[in-house]
Motif scaffolding. Structure first.
Motif, PDB file in Angstrom:
ATOM      1  N   LEU A  98       0.818  -1.214   0.000  1.00 32.81           N
ATOM      2  CA  LEU A  98       0.000   0.000   0.000  1.00 32.81           C
ATOM      3  C   LEU A  98       0.852   1.263   0.000  1.00 32.81           C
ATOM      4  CD1 LEU A  98      -2.821  -1.116   2.449  1.00 32.81           C
ATOM      5  CD2 LEU A  98      -2.951  -0.906  -0.050  1.00 32.81           C
ATOM      6  N   ARG A  99       2.062   1.168   0.522  1.00 31.49           N
ATOM      7  CA  ARG A  99       2.981   2.314   0.517  1.00 31.49           C
ATOM      8  C   ARG A  99       3.841   2.352  -0.746  1.00 31.49           C
ATOM      9  NH1 ARG A  99       4.991   1.856   6.806  1.00 31.49           N
ATOM     10  NH2 ARG A  99       2.915   2.105   7.698  1.00 31.49           N
ATOM     11  N   GLY A 100       3.705   1.333  -1.589  1.00 31.81           N
ATOM     12  CA  GLY A 100       4.485   1.293  -2.820  1.00 31.81           C
ATOM     13  C   GLY A 100       5.966   1.055  -2.586  1.00 31.81           C
ATOM     14  N   LEU A 101       6.291   0.371  -1.490  1.00 32.72           N
ATOM     15  CA  LEU A 101       7.696   0.096  -1.183  1.00 32.72           C
ATOM     16  C   LEU A 101       8.254  -0.914  -2.195  1.00 32.72           C
ATOM     17  CD1 LEU A 101       7.482  -0.148   2.709  1.00 32.72           C
ATOM     18  CD2 LEU A 101       8.165   1.810   1.315  1.00 32.72           C
ATOM     19  N   PRO A 102       9.559  -0.905  -2.410  1.00 33.03           N
ATOM     20  CA  PRO A 102      10.145  -1.825  -3.387  1.00 33.03           C
ATOM     21  C   PRO A 102       9.838  -3.287  -3.062  1.00 33.03           C
ATOM     22  CG  PRO A 102      11.733  -0.144  -2.768  1.00 33.03           C
ATOM     23  CD  PRO A 102      10.562   0.001  -1.843  1.00 33.03           C
ATOM     24  N   VAL A 103       9.355  -3.996  -4.054  1.00 31.14           N
ATOM     25  CA  VAL A 103       8.973  -5.394  -3.879  1.00 31.14           C
ATOM     26  C   VAL A 103      10.194  -6.239  -3.507  1.00 31.14           C
ATOM     27  CG1 VAL A 103       7.994  -7.398  -5.059  1.00 31.14           C
ATOM     28  CG2 VAL A 103       6.982  -5.145  -5.396  1.00 31.14           C
ATOM     29  N   LYS A 104      11.361  -5.879  -4.006  1.00 27.53           N
ATOM     30  CA  LYS A 104      12.583  -6.633  -3.661  1.00 27.53           C
ATOM     31  C   LYS A 104      12.870  -6.558  -2.167  1.00 27.53           C
ATOM     32  CE  LYS A 104      14.695  -6.382  -8.166  1.00 27.53           C
ATOM     33  NZ  LYS A 104      15.738  -7.126  -8.781  1.00 27.53           N
ATOM     34  N   GLU A 105      12.559  -5.429  -1.536  1.00 27.08           N
ATOM     35  CA  GLU A 105      12.748  -5.304  -0.082  1.00 27.08           C
ATOM     36  C   GLU A 105      11.759  -6.192   0.661  1.00 27.08           C
ATOM     37  OE1 GLU A 105      12.724  -1.231   1.261  1.00 27.08           O
ATOM     38  OE2 GLU A 105      14.181  -0.645  -0.273  1.00 27.08           O
ATOM     39  N   LEU A 106      10.516  -6.220   0.204  1.00 22.81           N
ATOM     40  CA  LEU A 106       9.512  -7.102   0.805  1.00 22.81           C
ATOM     41  C   LEU A 106       9.988  -8.544   0.721  1.00 22.81           C
ATOM     42  CD1 LEU A 106       6.717  -7.968   1.891  1.00 22.81           C
ATOM     43  CD2 LEU A 106       5.863  -7.757  -0.463  1.00 22.81           C
ATOM     44  N   GLU A 107      10.419  -8.952  -0.460  1.00 22.93           N
ATOM     45  CA  GLU A 107      10.877 -10.332  -0.634  1.00 22.93           C
ATOM     46  C   GLU A 107      12.075 -10.645   0.258  1.00 22.93           C
ATOM     47  OE1 GLU A 107      12.139 -13.547  -4.070  1.00 22.93           O
ATOM     48  OE2 GLU A 107      11.758 -11.460  -4.654  1.00 22.93           O
ATOM     49  N   ALA A 108      13.026  -9.735   0.336  1.00 23.29           N
ATOM     50  CA  ALA A 108      14.208  -9.950   1.181  1.00 23.29           C
ATOM     51  C   ALA A 108      13.806 -10.083   2.647  1.00 23.29           C
ATOM     52  CB  ALA A 108      15.199  -8.807   1.003  1.00 23.29           C
TER      53      ALA A 108
END
Length: 146
Positions: A98-108
């Motif tokens: 919802l905040r549009g944070l980088p998906v790579k950070e979420l995955e990590a």
């Protein structure tokens, strides 16, 4: 009454025989914490009531924090694992999306949480989330792929 397969999968790890009381931790955001609900109406509390009525003897810990992201959940892992939970219900990432944070950070962050759970010998139930269409197909697809 028919129960959805997802509810059976959620409860399946709870019916394992236990010598001592076991612990399940719900690690998540406001959806887990039950923002806007009475404490007894959060989904971890509702599941705890079902577990108790079934006589399964599990201790339930609601580690939901409103507004939390995967980075926040990752930062709380020492607290989460201090009581050596047997099962981790991981429901985090909605706020990242919802905040549009980088998906790579979420995955990590998710990979780090899962690795820590494995290191601790803790089983994991991983819940997912979907984003609204106004986030664009490219971001939504990358988020969904995680």
């Amino acid at each position: 009454m028919h129960r959805p397969l997802s509810s059976l999968l959620l409860v399946a790890p709870l019916v394992l025989p236990a010598q001592t009381p076991r612990t399940v931790v719900f690690l998540g955001d406001s959806l887990t914490a039950g923002l806007g609900l009475a404490r007894k109406d959060s989904f971890p509390a509702l599941l705890e009531a079902r577990i108790r009525s079934a006589g399964l003897g599990w201790r339930v810990v609601n580690a939901g924090v409103s507004g939390d992201t995967s980075a926040g959940a990752r930062a709380r892992l020492d607290w989460v694992f201090r009581d050596r939970p047997d099962l981790l219900f991981l429901c985090i990432g909605s706020n990242d999306g919802l905040r549009g944070l980088p998906v790579k950070e979420l995955e990590a962050n998710l990979r780090a949480i899962l690795a820590r759970a494995k290191q601790e010998g803790c089983r994991v139930v991983l819940a997912g989330a979907m984003l609204p269409e106004n986030y664009g197909s490219q971001y939504r697809e990358a988020f969904r792929a995680v």
